[in-house]
Enzyme design. Structure first.
Site, PDB file in Angstrom:
ATOM      1  N   LYS A  28       0.843  -1.207  -0.061  1.00 22.77           N
ATOM      2  CA  LYS A  28      -0.121   0.180   0.006  1.00 22.77           C
ATOM      3  C   LYS A  28       0.866   1.334  -0.063  1.00 22.77           C
ATOM      4  O   LYS A  28       0.679   2.235  -0.749  1.00 22.77           O
ATOM      5  CB  LYS A  28      -0.843  -0.196   1.224  1.00 22.77           C
ATOM      6  CG  LYS A  28      -1.804   1.301   1.422  1.00 22.77           C
ATOM      7  CD  LYS A  28      -1.932   1.717   2.726  1.00 22.77           C
ATOM      8  CE  LYS A  28      -0.988   2.082   3.510  1.00 22.77           C
ATOM      9  NZ  LYS A  28      -1.432   2.285   5.205  1.00 22.77           N
ATOM     10  N   SER A  29       1.887   1.405   0.915  1.00 21.63           N
ATOM     11  CA  SER A  29       2.655   2.476   1.094  1.00 21.63           C
ATOM     12  C   SER A  29       3.493   2.855  -0.256  1.00 21.63           C
ATOM     13  O   SER A  29       3.607   3.964  -0.526  1.00 21.63           O
ATOM     14  CB  SER A  29       3.766   2.269   2.014  1.00 21.63           C
ATOM     15  OG  SER A  29       3.131   1.885   3.439  1.00 21.63           O
ATOM     16  N   ARG A  33       2.371   6.150  -3.112  1.00 26.62           N
ATOM     17  CA  ARG A  33       3.486   6.992  -3.348  1.00 26.62           C
ATOM     18  C   ARG A  33       3.609   7.023  -4.785  1.00 26.62           C
ATOM     19  O   ARG A  33       3.858   8.080  -5.451  1.00 26.62           O
ATOM     20  CB  ARG A  33       4.835   6.827  -2.661  1.00 26.62           C
ATOM     21  CG  ARG A  33       4.747   7.082  -1.203  1.00 26.62           C
ATOM     22  CD  ARG A  33       5.951   6.205  -0.413  1.00 26.62           C
ATOM     23  NE  ARG A  33       5.851   6.923   0.914  1.00 26.62           N
ATOM     24  CZ  ARG A  33       5.236   6.503   1.860  1.00 26.62           C
ATOM     25  NH1 ARG A  33       4.104   5.665   1.914  1.00 26.62           N
ATOM     26  NH2 ARG A  33       5.390   6.833   3.066  1.00 26.62           N
ATOM     27  N   GLY A  97      -4.712   7.100   5.791  1.00 28.08           N
ATOM     28  CA  GLY A  97      -3.841   8.462   5.959  1.00 28.08           C
ATOM     29  C   GLY A  97      -2.914   8.843   4.891  1.00 28.08           C
ATOM     30  O   GLY A  97      -2.486  10.106   4.925  1.00 28.08           O
ATOM     31  N   ARG A 125      -8.352  11.958  13.357  1.00 26.39           N
ATOM     32  CA  ARG A 125      -6.981  11.620  12.892  1.00 26.39           C
ATOM     33  C   ARG A 125      -6.258  13.179  12.860  1.00 26.39           C
ATOM     34  O   ARG A 125      -6.987  14.004  12.211  1.00 26.39           O
ATOM     35  CB  ARG A 125      -6.674  10.851  11.726  1.00 26.39           C
ATOM     36  CG  ARG A 125      -7.476   9.677  11.885  1.00 26.39           C
ATOM     37  CD  ARG A 125      -6.880   8.459  10.689  1.00 26.39           C
ATOM     38  NE  ARG A 125      -5.494   8.119  11.012  1.00 26.39           N
ATOM     39  CZ  ARG A 125      -4.640   7.394  10.302  1.00 26.39           C
ATOM     40  NH1 ARG A 125      -5.266   7.066   9.258  1.00 26.39           N
ATOM     41  NH2 ARG A 125      -3.576   7.037  10.516  1.00 26.39           N
ATOM     42  N   GLU A 316       3.637   0.197  12.892  1.00 25.69           N
ATOM     43  CA  GLU A 316       2.540  -0.471  12.443  1.00 25.69           C
ATOM     44  C   GLU A 316       2.613  -1.968  12.540  1.00 25.69           C
ATOM     45  O   GLU A 316       1.476  -2.782  12.433  1.00 25.69           O
ATOM     46  CB  GLU A 316       2.408  -0.436  10.709  1.00 25.69           C
ATOM     47  CG  GLU A 316       3.691  -0.950   9.943  1.00 25.69           C
ATOM     48  CD  GLU A 316       3.910  -0.264   8.605  1.00 25.69           C
ATOM     49  OE1 GLU A 316       3.781  -1.056   7.676  1.00 25.69           O
ATOM     50  OE2 GLU A 316       3.656   0.858   8.294  1.00 25.69           O
ATOM     51  N   ARG A 388      -5.565  -3.410  11.189  1.00 32.32           N
ATOM     52  CA  ARG A 388      -4.589  -4.341  11.938  1.00 32.32           C
ATOM     53  C   ARG A 388      -4.954  -4.968  13.154  1.00 32.32           C
ATOM     54  O   ARG A 388      -4.567  -6.050  13.732  1.00 32.32           O
ATOM     55  CB  ARG A 388      -3.184  -3.383  12.047  1.00 32.32           C
ATOM     56  CG  ARG A 388      -2.673  -3.004  10.760  1.00 32.32           C
ATOM     57  CD  ARG A 388      -1.312  -2.779  10.705  1.00 32.32           C
ATOM     58  NE  ARG A 388      -0.907  -1.864   9.376  1.00 32.32           N
ATOM     59  CZ  ARG A 388      -0.449  -2.416   8.402  1.00 32.32           C
ATOM     60  NH1 ARG A 388      -0.748  -3.682   8.367  1.00 32.32           N
ATOM     61  NH2 ARG A 388      -0.135  -1.689   7.201  1.00 32.32           N
ATOM     62  N   LYS A 413      -9.074  -2.639   3.786  1.00 32.74           N
ATOM     63  CA  LYS A 413      -8.312  -1.140   3.612  1.00 32.74           C
ATOM     64  C   LYS A 413      -7.066  -1.316   3.075  1.00 32.74           C
ATOM     65  O   LYS A 413      -6.553  -0.607   2.128  1.00 32.74           O
ATOM     66  CB  LYS A 413      -8.161  -0.597   5.158  1.00 32.74           C
ATOM     67  CG  LYS A 413      -7.487   0.547   5.084  1.00 32.74           C
ATOM     68  CD  LYS A 413      -7.467   1.063   6.707  1.00 32.74           C
ATOM     69  CE  LYS A 413      -6.911   2.819   6.589  1.00 32.74           C
ATOM     70  NZ  LYS A 413      -5.499   2.740   6.159  1.00 32.74           N
TER      71      LYS A 413
END
Length: 437
Positions: A28-29, A33, A97, A125, A316, A388, A413
């Site tokens: 995902k990260s 990006r 996020g 958040r 995480e 998570r 998610k």
């Protein structure tokens, strides 16, 4: 902690040590990006192995609404991104996020008004840090949390800004990712407690450099706690996305808690993903961990050991590690993770509450959790709309009868189809229990 139960999933109990090969979708990260950089690039880009989850799909939908072409090229995980003039639009952040912190800098360069909102839980958040920073760089923004509005003027001045990024590394990454398109670039100086999840900033910097962007960091001769992105073109890059290593951790934990074996192919030999830290964590808890020919294999021990560890840079992983610790012998101390109180939920309070409800002994500290071994029993495990948290409940359910995880669908998610992958892992394992299990 307020929570409304949506549905219950009976976490399957392992009838034997697991023995499985688990293939994970993309990170995902890295996916999100790559999408931002592709949107700013000087030509079309292709992303292969992209994660298609709620977070990634929200990013794709937002970019399309802002005028970026995002098309599937043959299959859903191969995306063709065509940059275009940024326009006003609507952004649904969900609980992501990366969407709520990476897109406002892009929106500030749109020609028009961009309205941001998200799930109800997302409205708590922290966002004020990045929104105030953008105001200091010339952006017009109304609001300090979701919902908020960015009035884009077609460009952003940029410049130098000082922020307190101790709440999230995404504040830094969000500013850096779009900064090459700012008129003056950006210099971000952090002033506050240490920035958590530094590997995610390293990931951002590495991907910017792969896109031909000039980045100066403390590690490359820059000032301490300062990152500088020079203005200039973002080169179009064809991105190949690594598997999501953090999403691999529940499956590797399954090997550890059942005394079984799980292998994950395509594990990178070198990576900026925080999830890679699970290798050392599991080894410290007694598992046998090997990485050979791109395949990571974890073999669980007869008895899992407790651990004393600072998870500040890899927060995480905390739900997975907490679940492991709750099933280990010996007291565990998880430290350096006070910032998790601002994640999808207050993860420290949530983990303590849910493990204790099952008979555990967990105490919150100023910056983490102390977990003492205790005999666990079944019961309802709340997910708090946190992916998570849901997977942590599944781990415990492997060896504790009657664990019912609410809203396991929240795992979509970042990992759609988690429940089926979990059951497939168990069904591919031997049917005959070992005597030691």
């Amino acid at each position: 902690m307020d929570h409304v139960s949506l549905s219950l999933w009976s976490a399957p109990r392992a009838q034997a040590p697991v023995d499985a090969v688990v293939t994970l979708p993309g990170s995902k990260s890295i996916t999100n990006r790559a999408l931002i950089l592709a949107a700013l690039a000087d030509g079309p880009s292709t992303i292969t192995g992209a994660l298609r989850s709620r977070d990634a799909d929200l990013m794709i939908a937002a970019l399309r609404d802002l005028g970026i072409g995002v098309e599937e090229a043959g299959d859903p995980t191969t995306l063709r991104i065509t940059p275009g003039p940024l326009r006003g639009g609507e952004v649904d952040c969900g609980l992501a996020g990366t969407v709520m912190r990476f897109l406002p800098p892009l929106a500030a360069m749109a020609d028009g008004i961009v309205r941001f909102d998200g799930d109800e839980q997302a409205r708590t958040r922290p966002l004020g840090t990045i929104l105030e920073a953008l105001r200091g760089l010339g952006a017009r923004i109304e609001g300090d949390a979701l919902p908020f509005t960015v009035t884009g003027t077609g460009s952003l001045r940029g410049g130098t800004v000082t922020i307190d990024a101790s709440g999230s590394s995404q504040f830094v990454s969000g500013l850096l990712l779009s900064a090459a398109a700012f008129e003056e670039g950006v210099t971000v100086h952090h002033d506050g407690k240490p920035v958590p999840s530094m590997p995610h900033i390293d990931m951002t910097v590495e991907m910017l450099r792969q896109s031909g962007v000039s980045v100066t960091t403390p590690a490359t001769g820059g000032d301490a706690d300062t990152w500088r992105v020079a203005p200039g073109p973002v080169r179009a890059v064809d991105w190949a996305i690594e598997p999501d290593l953090s999403n691999a951790t529940p499956f590797l934990a399954a090997a550890a808690v059942t005394g079984g074996t799980v292998s994950v192919p395509m594990w990178p030999s070198s990576t900026t993903q925080p999830g890679d830290a699970i290798r050392g964590i599991l080894a410290s808890m007694g598992a046998d961990v090997t990485l050979a020919d791109g395949v990571l294999t974890v073999r669980g021990p007869e008895k899992l050991r407790g651990i004393d560890i600072d998870l500040h840079d890899v927060g995480e992983l905390t739900p997975t590690v907490a679940a492991l610790a709750a099933l280990a012998e010996g007291t565990s101390h998880l430290r350096g993770i006070a910032h998790l109180r601002g994640h999808e939920t207050d993860r420290l309070a949530a983990l303590a509450d849910e493990i204790n409800k099952l008979g555990g002994s967990v105490t919150e500290t100023d910056d983490g959790l102390t977990i003492v071994p205790a005999e666990l029993h079944g019961g309802q495990w709340l997910s708090y709309a946190d992916h998570r948290m849901a997977t942590a409940g599944a781990i415990i359910g492997l060896v504790v009868d009657g664990v019912d995880v609410d809203d396991v669908g929240t795992t979509a998610k970042t990992l759609p189809g988690f429940e089926n992958m979990w059951i497939d892992m168990l069904e591919s394992s031997p049917a005959t229990p070992k005597a030691s299990f």
